[in-house]
Design a protein around this motif. Sequence first.
Motif, PDB file in Angstrom:
ATOM      1  N   PRO A   4      13.708  -6.197   4.323  1.00 11.73           N
ATOM      2  CA  PRO A   4      14.994  -6.250   3.607  1.00 11.73           C
ATOM      3  C   PRO A   4      15.031  -5.296   2.420  1.00 11.73           C
ATOM      4  CG  PRO A   4      13.590  -8.042   2.892  1.00 11.73           C
ATOM      5  CD  PRO A   4      12.838  -7.342   3.995  1.00 11.73           C
ATOM      6  N   THR A   5      16.261  -4.849   2.103  1.00 11.72           N
ATOM      7  CA  THR A   5      16.420  -3.946   0.972  1.00 11.72           C
ATOM      8  C   THR A   5      16.677  -4.709  -0.318  1.00 11.72           C
ATOM      9  OG1 THR A   5      18.783  -3.748   1.420  1.00 11.72           O
ATOM     10  CG2 THR A   5      17.318  -2.122   2.464  1.00 11.72           C
ATOM     11  N   SER A   6      16.804  -6.051  -0.170  1.00 17.20           N
ATOM     12  CA  SER A   6      17.024  -6.895  -1.352  1.00 17.20           C
ATOM     13  C   SER A   6      16.192  -8.170  -1.163  1.00 17.20           C
ATOM     14  CB  SER A   6      18.506  -7.223  -1.494  1.00 17.20           C
ATOM     15  OG  SER A   6      18.727  -8.084  -2.571  1.00 17.20           O
ATOM     16  N   GLN A   7      15.564  -8.588  -2.230  1.00 21.76           N
ATOM     17  CA  GLN A   7      14.744  -9.815  -2.150  1.00 21.76           C
ATOM     18  C   GLN A   7      15.017 -10.707  -3.366  1.00 21.76           C
ATOM     19  OE1 GLN A   7      10.509  -9.437  -1.161  1.00 21.76           O
ATOM     20  NE2 GLN A   7      10.850  -7.206  -0.653  1.00 21.76           N
ATOM     21  N   GLU A   8      14.943 -12.039  -3.126  1.00 23.13           N
ATOM     22  CA  GLU A   8      15.111 -13.023  -4.210  1.00 23.13           C
ATOM     23  C   GLU A   8      13.722 -13.584  -4.540  1.00 23.13           C
ATOM     24  OE1 GLU A   8      17.853 -16.913  -5.317  1.00 23.13           O
ATOM     25  OE2 GLU A   8      17.433 -16.445  -3.221  1.00 23.13           O
ATOM     26  N   PHE A  20       8.583  -3.972  -1.995  1.00 23.92           N
ATOM     27  CA  PHE A  20       9.421  -3.268  -1.005  1.00 23.92           C
ATOM     28  C   PHE A  20       8.558  -2.262  -0.250  1.00 23.92           C
ATOM     29  CE2 PHE A  20      12.682  -4.588  -4.092  1.00 23.92           C
ATOM     30  CZ  PHE A  20      13.618  -5.143  -3.255  1.00 23.92           C
ATOM     31  N   TYR A  21       8.707  -2.176   1.032  1.00 26.79           N
ATOM     32  CA  TYR A  21       7.940  -1.245   1.868  1.00 26.79           C
ATOM     33  C   TYR A  21       8.823  -0.076   2.322  1.00 26.79           C
ATOM     34  CZ  TYR A  21       4.218  -4.662   1.892  1.00 26.79           C
ATOM     35  OH  TYR A  21       3.231  -5.510   1.502  1.00 26.79           O
ATOM     36  N   TYR A  22       8.212   1.099   2.383  1.00 24.75           N
ATOM     37  CA  TYR A  22       8.922   2.335   2.772  1.00 24.75           C
ATOM     38  C   TYR A  22       8.154   3.055   3.897  1.00 24.75           C
ATOM     39  CZ  TYR A  22      11.549   1.895  -1.614  1.00 24.75           C
ATOM     40  OH  TYR A  22      12.348   1.444  -2.630  1.00 24.75           O
ATOM     41  N   THR A  23       8.894   3.835   4.681  1.00 21.24           N
ATOM     42  CA  THR A  23       8.265   4.749   5.654  1.00 21.24           C
ATOM     43  C   THR A  23       8.610   6.183   5.246  1.00 21.24           C
ATOM     44  OG1 THR A  23      10.192   4.579   7.107  1.00 21.24           O
ATOM     45  CG2 THR A  23       8.327   3.123   7.584  1.00 21.24           C
TER      46      THR A  23
END
Length: 276
Positions: A4-8, A20-23
């Motif tokens: 997800p691009t947003s986390q609570e 947050f994870y990216y490729t």
Amino acid sequence: VVAPTSQELKLDAYGKSITFYYTANTNVSYTVKYLDKDTNEQIADIKSVTGQTFNSSVTETAIEITGYTVVAPTSQELKLDAYDKSITFYYTANEDVSYTVNYLEKDTNKVLATAKTVTGKTFNSSVTETAIEITGYTVVAPTSQELKLDAYGKSITFYYTANTNVSYTVKYLDKDTNEQIADIKSVTGQTFNSSVTETAIEITGYTVVAPTSQELKLDAYDKSITFYYTANTNVSYTVKYLDKDTNEQIADIKSVTGQTFNSSVTETAIEITGYT
């Protein structure tokens, strides 16, 4: 970013974190340039590479370019940590280039002078040559040419036309005395390097010595043909003895034969009874 691009985050404890994870993108491109070290001039097409992974590393090796030698390093590594990066290889122009200059007749392509060979020139440089003077010929414009040495074995060719202002003479001489025995014949308005044929004329009292016809190559100005003759030996003459007042013949005519043409003879008056 990977969804997800947003986390609570519930802050129900100390020291919690969100990740947050990216490729890495695979839309990275780079270019490879090939330049003349001294002029910074582009000497080969730019290589464009697309579809590369961001932050990866690539290695390129210098290509071979006719007329040039690569300056070390011949291989380079590039870290793709930004967009539109580039690698540049530098080259020096070789100094082993040769060229020739040809001098030809316009209509026949005949070689009129030895080709000029020039060595030790710098690749991709420009040279200028001026047409040489060739006896009997006029150069066809342009009389000066520039040549770009962007390949090996190139040449410049100058074309010439034969002049038509050539003259020659024909002489007629006594073989034994070299004395001129007829007017010299002068011929003008001939083409340089052409051939003409002349035939011996008849000259009273003389016989031509073979050959009776001669060919002349007009490969120089003011050339000549000479025909030689021998004086005939079939000439005869007479000696007459006359009375001065009456013109009456008072002695037999003397006939002399077998004399040489153009020679001189001497006769002495004979004694005649009753006459002085």
